[in-house]
Design a protein around this motif. Structure first.
Motif, PDB file in Angstrom:
ATOM      1  N   LYS A 192     -52.087 -44.154 -11.031  1.00  0.00           N
ATOM      2  CA  LYS A 192     -51.338 -44.947 -11.458  1.00  0.00           C
ATOM      3  C   LYS A 192     -51.861 -46.341 -11.914  1.00  0.00           C
ATOM      4  CE  LYS A 192     -46.886 -45.391  -9.919  1.00  0.00           C
ATOM      5  NZ  LYS A 192     -45.616 -45.509  -8.864  1.00  0.00           N
ATOM      6  N   VAL A 193     -51.260 -47.112 -12.593  1.00  0.00           N
ATOM      7  CA  VAL A 193     -51.582 -48.470 -12.929  1.00  0.00           C
ATOM      8  C   VAL A 193     -50.426 -49.468 -12.341  1.00  0.00           C
ATOM      9  CG1 VAL A 193     -52.319 -50.275 -14.505  1.00  0.00           C
ATOM     10  CG2 VAL A 193     -52.958 -47.973 -14.820  1.00  0.00           C
ATOM     11  N   ASP A 194     -51.013 -50.550 -11.544  1.00  0.00           N
ATOM     12  CA  ASP A 194     -50.104 -51.496 -11.274  1.00  0.00           C
ATOM     13  C   ASP A 194     -49.985 -52.325 -12.085  1.00  0.00           C
ATOM     14  OD1 ASP A 194     -48.942 -53.712  -9.956  1.00  0.00           O
ATOM     15  OD2 ASP A 194     -50.001 -53.375  -8.060  1.00  0.00           O
ATOM     16  N   LEU A 211     -50.930 -56.196 -11.669  1.00  0.00           N
ATOM     17  CA  LEU A 211     -52.346 -56.595 -11.401  1.00  0.00           C
ATOM     18  C   LEU A 211     -53.217 -56.524 -12.624  1.00  0.00           C
ATOM     19  CD1 LEU A 211     -53.315 -54.669  -7.975  1.00  0.00           C
ATOM     20  CD2 LEU A 211     -52.698 -57.209  -8.347  1.00  0.00           C
ATOM     21  N   CYS A 212     -52.851 -55.728 -13.558  1.00  0.00           N
ATOM     22  CA  CYS A 212     -53.164 -55.542 -14.846  1.00  0.00           C
ATOM     23  C   CYS A 212     -53.520 -56.641 -15.610  1.00  0.00           C
ATOM     24  CB  CYS A 212     -52.701 -54.305 -15.808  1.00  0.00           C
ATOM     25  SG  CYS A 212     -53.647 -54.097 -17.173  1.00  0.00           S
ATOM     26  N   ILE A 213     -54.691 -57.024 -16.086  1.00  0.00           N
ATOM     27  CA  ILE A 213     -54.888 -58.235 -16.999  1.00  0.00           C
ATOM     28  C   ILE A 213     -55.349 -57.957 -18.653  1.00  0.00           C
ATOM     29  CG2 ILE A 213     -55.371 -59.710 -15.112  1.00  0.00           C
ATOM     30  CD1 ILE A 213     -58.562 -59.310 -15.929  1.00  0.00           C
ATOM     31  N   ALA A 214     -54.965 -56.497 -18.734  1.00  0.00           N
ATOM     32  CA  ALA A 214     -55.289 -56.155 -20.131  1.00  0.00           C
ATOM     33  C   ALA A 214     -56.605 -56.129 -20.643  1.00  0.00           C
ATOM     34  CB  ALA A 214     -54.288 -56.847 -21.168  1.00  0.00           C
ATOM     35  N   CYS A 215     -57.423 -55.849 -19.546  1.00  0.00           N
ATOM     36  CA  CYS A 215     -59.019 -56.031 -20.084  1.00  0.00           C
ATOM     37  C   CYS A 215     -59.232 -54.973 -21.134  1.00  0.00           C
ATOM     38  CB  CYS A 215     -59.650 -56.073 -18.685  1.00  0.00           C
ATOM     39  SG  CYS A 215     -60.391 -54.474 -18.056  1.00  0.00           S
ATOM     40  N   GLY A 216     -58.639 -53.827 -20.974  1.00  0.00           N
ATOM     41  CA  GLY A 216     -58.947 -52.844 -21.943  1.00  0.00           C
ATOM     42  C   GLY A 216     -60.125 -51.699 -21.549  1.00  0.00           C
ATOM     43  N   SER A 217     -60.591 -51.789 -20.254  1.00  0.00           N
ATOM     44  CA  SER A 217     -61.647 -51.024 -19.819  1.00  0.00           C
ATOM     45  C   SER A 217     -61.164 -49.547 -19.619  1.00  0.00           C
ATOM     46  CB  SER A 217     -62.428 -51.415 -18.636  1.00  0.00           C
ATOM     47  OG  SER A 217     -63.214 -52.750 -18.766  1.00  0.00           O
ATOM     48  N   CYS A 218     -60.101 -49.523 -18.950  1.00  0.00           N
ATOM     49  CA  CYS A 218     -59.741 -48.090 -18.658  1.00  0.00           C
ATOM     50  C   CYS A 218     -59.562 -47.267 -19.905  1.00  0.00           C
ATOM     51  CB  CYS A 218     -58.286 -48.147 -17.671  1.00  0.00           C
ATOM     52  SG  CYS A 218     -57.206 -49.059 -18.294  1.00  0.00           S
ATOM     53  N   GLY A 219     -58.876 -47.828 -20.875  1.00  0.00           N
ATOM     54  CA  GLY A 219     -58.317 -46.922 -22.012  1.00  0.00           C
ATOM     55  C   GLY A 219     -59.808 -46.644 -22.806  1.00  0.00           C
ATOM     56  N   ASP A 265     -53.393 -45.483 -21.658  1.00  0.00           N
ATOM     57  CA  ASP A 265     -52.899 -46.002 -22.835  1.00  0.00           C
ATOM     58  C   ASP A 265     -52.142 -47.535 -22.588  1.00  0.00           C
ATOM     59  OD1 ASP A 265     -52.571 -46.496 -25.415  1.00  0.00           O
ATOM     60  OD2 ASP A 265     -51.173 -44.694 -25.822  1.00  0.00           O
ATOM     61  N   TYR A 266     -51.851 -48.347 -23.537  1.00  0.00           N
ATOM     62  CA  TYR A 266     -51.226 -49.706 -23.227  1.00  0.00           C
ATOM     63  C   TYR A 266     -49.948 -49.769 -23.950  1.00  0.00           C
ATOM     64  CZ  TYR A 266     -56.219 -49.849 -22.726  1.00  0.00           C
ATOM     65  OH  TYR A 266     -57.558 -49.764 -22.380  1.00  0.00           O
ATOM     66  N   ASP A 267     -49.309 -50.734 -23.208  1.00  0.00           N
ATOM     67  CA  ASP A 267     -47.953 -50.937 -23.755  1.00  0.00           C
ATOM     68  C   ASP A 267     -48.093 -52.129 -24.810  1.00  0.00           C
ATOM     69  OD1 ASP A 267     -48.154 -53.360 -22.226  1.00  0.00           O
ATOM     70  OD2 ASP A 267     -46.595 -52.725 -20.631  1.00  0.00           O
ATOM     71  N   LEU A 291     -50.845 -54.005 -21.744  1.00  0.00           N
ATOM     72  CA  LEU A 291     -50.968 -53.477 -20.159  1.00  0.00           C
ATOM     73  C   LEU A 291     -50.888 -51.930 -19.876  1.00  0.00           C
ATOM     74  CD1 LEU A 291     -48.237 -55.721 -18.489  1.00  0.00           C
ATOM     75  CD2 LEU A 291     -50.681 -56.525 -18.748  1.00  0.00           C
ATOM     76  N   ALA A 292     -51.981 -51.607 -19.175  1.00  0.00           N
ATOM     77  CA  ALA A 292     -52.211 -50.257 -19.235  1.00  0.00           C
ATOM     78  C   ALA A 292     -51.407 -49.379 -18.296  1.00  0.00           C
ATOM     79  CB  ALA A 292     -53.528 -50.034 -18.446  1.00  0.00           C
ATOM     80  N   TYR A 293     -51.112 -48.161 -18.785  1.00  0.00           N
ATOM     81  CA  TYR A 293     -50.305 -47.269 -17.838  1.00  0.00           C
ATOM     82  C   TYR A 293     -51.078 -45.722 -17.983  1.00  0.00           C
ATOM     83  CZ  TYR A 293     -48.211 -45.799 -22.270  1.00  0.00           C
ATOM     84  OH  TYR A 293     -47.859 -45.365 -23.320  1.00  0.00           O
ATOM     85  N   ALA A 343     -64.481 -49.459 -12.999  1.00  0.00           N
ATOM     86  CA  ALA A 343     -64.585 -50.662 -13.775  1.00  0.00           C
ATOM     87  C   ALA A 343     -63.353 -51.709 -14.011  1.00  0.00           C
ATOM     88  CB  ALA A 343     -64.731 -49.667 -15.400  1.00  0.00           C
ATOM     89  N   CYS A 344     -62.121 -51.284 -13.425  1.00  0.00           N
ATOM     90  CA  CYS A 344     -61.031 -52.198 -13.489  1.00  0.00           C
ATOM     91  C   CYS A 344     -61.664 -53.450 -12.754  1.00  0.00           C
ATOM     92  CB  CYS A 344     -59.901 -51.422 -12.874  1.00  0.00           C
ATOM     93  SG  CYS A 344     -58.462 -52.545 -13.161  1.00  0.00           S
ATOM     94  N   PRO A 345     -61.369 -54.507 -13.196  1.00  0.00           N
ATOM     95  CA  PRO A 345     -61.733 -55.915 -12.574  1.00  0.00           C
ATOM     96  C   PRO A 345     -60.703 -56.454 -11.635  1.00  0.00           C
ATOM     97  CG  PRO A 345     -60.904 -56.407 -14.885  1.00  0.00           C
ATOM     98  CD  PRO A 345     -61.093 -54.981 -14.650  1.00  0.00           C
ATOM     99  N   THR A 346     -59.558 -55.773 -11.593  1.00  0.00           N
ATOM    100  CA  THR A 346     -58.613 -56.223 -10.712  1.00  0.00           C
ATOM    101  C   THR A 346     -57.985 -55.333  -9.758  1.00  0.00           C
ATOM    102  OG1 THR A 346     -56.830 -55.788 -12.415  1.00  0.00           O
ATOM    103  CG2 THR A 346     -57.664 -57.894 -12.673  1.00  0.00           C
ATOM    104  N   GLU A 347     -58.664 -54.032  -9.794  1.00  0.00           N
ATOM    105  CA  GLU A 347     -58.583 -52.889  -9.068  1.00  0.00           C
ATOM    106  C   GLU A 347     -56.942 -52.777  -9.325  1.00  0.00           C
ATOM    107  OE1 GLU A 347     -59.499 -53.658  -4.821  1.00  0.00           O
ATOM    108  OE2 GLU A 347     -61.735 -53.820  -5.576  1.00  0.00           O
ATOM    109  N   ALA A 348     -56.207 -52.641 -10.451  1.00  0.00           N
ATOM    110  CA  ALA A 348     -55.127 -52.465 -10.691  1.00  0.00           C
ATOM    111  C   ALA A 348     -54.917 -50.611 -10.973  1.00  0.00           C
ATOM    112  CB  ALA A 348     -54.735 -52.799 -12.157  1.00  0.00           C
ATOM    113  N   ILE A 349     -55.942 -50.136 -10.931  1.00  0.00           N
ATOM    114  CA  ILE A 349     -55.808 -48.536 -10.899  1.00  0.00           C
ATOM    115  C   ILE A 349     -55.848 -48.104  -9.690  1.00  0.00           C
ATOM    116  CG2 ILE A 349     -56.922 -46.465 -11.723  1.00  0.00           C
ATOM    117  CD1 ILE A 349     -57.727 -48.148 -14.243  1.00  0.00           C
ATOM    118  N   THR A 350     -54.898 -47.062  -9.343  1.00  0.00           N
ATOM    119  CA  THR A 350     -54.912 -46.572  -8.057  1.00  0.00           C
ATOM    120  C   THR A 350     -55.149 -44.798  -8.117  1.00  0.00           C
ATOM    121  OG1 THR A 350     -53.468 -48.097  -6.898  1.00  0.00           O
ATOM    122  CG2 THR A 350     -53.672 -45.941  -5.935  1.00  0.00           C
TER     123      THR A 350
HETATM  124 FE1  F3S Z   1     -55.682 -53.142 -16.779  1.00  0.00          FE
HETATM  125 FE2  F3S Z   1     -57.748 -52.685 -15.384  1.00  0.00          FE
HETATM  126 FE3  F3S Z   1     -57.157 -51.101 -17.337  1.00  0.00          FE
HETATM  127  S1  F3S Z   1     -57.215 -54.786 -15.972  1.00  0.00           S
HETATM  128  S2  F3S Z   1     -56.423 -52.707 -19.024  1.00  0.00           S
HETATM  129  S3  F3S Z   1     -55.924 -51.320 -15.626  1.00  0.00           S
HETATM  130  S4  F3S Z   1     -59.134 -51.723 -16.659  1.00  0.00           S
END
Ligand code: F3S
Length: 76
Positions: free
Chosen positions: A5-7, A10-18, A26-28, A32-34, A60-67
């Motif tokens: 899941k993505v929180d 916390l996501c800053i839309a950095c784009g690394s996960c996608g 994917d992104y909304d 923001l990722a989900y 890779a997520c800089p904010t640890e938004a991905i669990t």
């Molecule tokens: Fe957001 Fe982290 Fe992905 S900041 S866009 S969940 S890599």
């Protein structure tokens, strides 16, 4: 088995996960990722084929938004 899941708080839309795991994340409309496999409910078992991408994205997520966890997430 892995679930993810993505929180969004916390996501800053950095784009690394996608970029690293395009079959999972994917992104909304706000960028923001989900988890696109289960609409971010964390209920879908991630296919084995995508597990390496999954781990790369989480790291890779800089904010640890991905669990990532090994059981489905609690529905809440
Ligand atoms: Fe957001 Fe982290 Fe992905 S900041 S866009 S969940 S890599």
């Amino acid at each position: 088995c892995y679930y993810t899941k993505v929180d969004k708080s916390l996501c800053i839309a950095c784009g690394s996960c996608g970029a690293l795991a395009p079959d999972i994340y994917d992104y909304d409309d706000e960028g923001l990722a989900y988890n696109a496999l289960d609409n971010n409910s964390g209920q879908a078992n991630i296919p084995t084929l995508f597990e390496d991408d999954l781990i790369d994205a989480r790291e890779a997520c800089p904010t640890e938004a991905i669990t990532v966890q090994q059981t489905p997430f609690d529905l809440s």
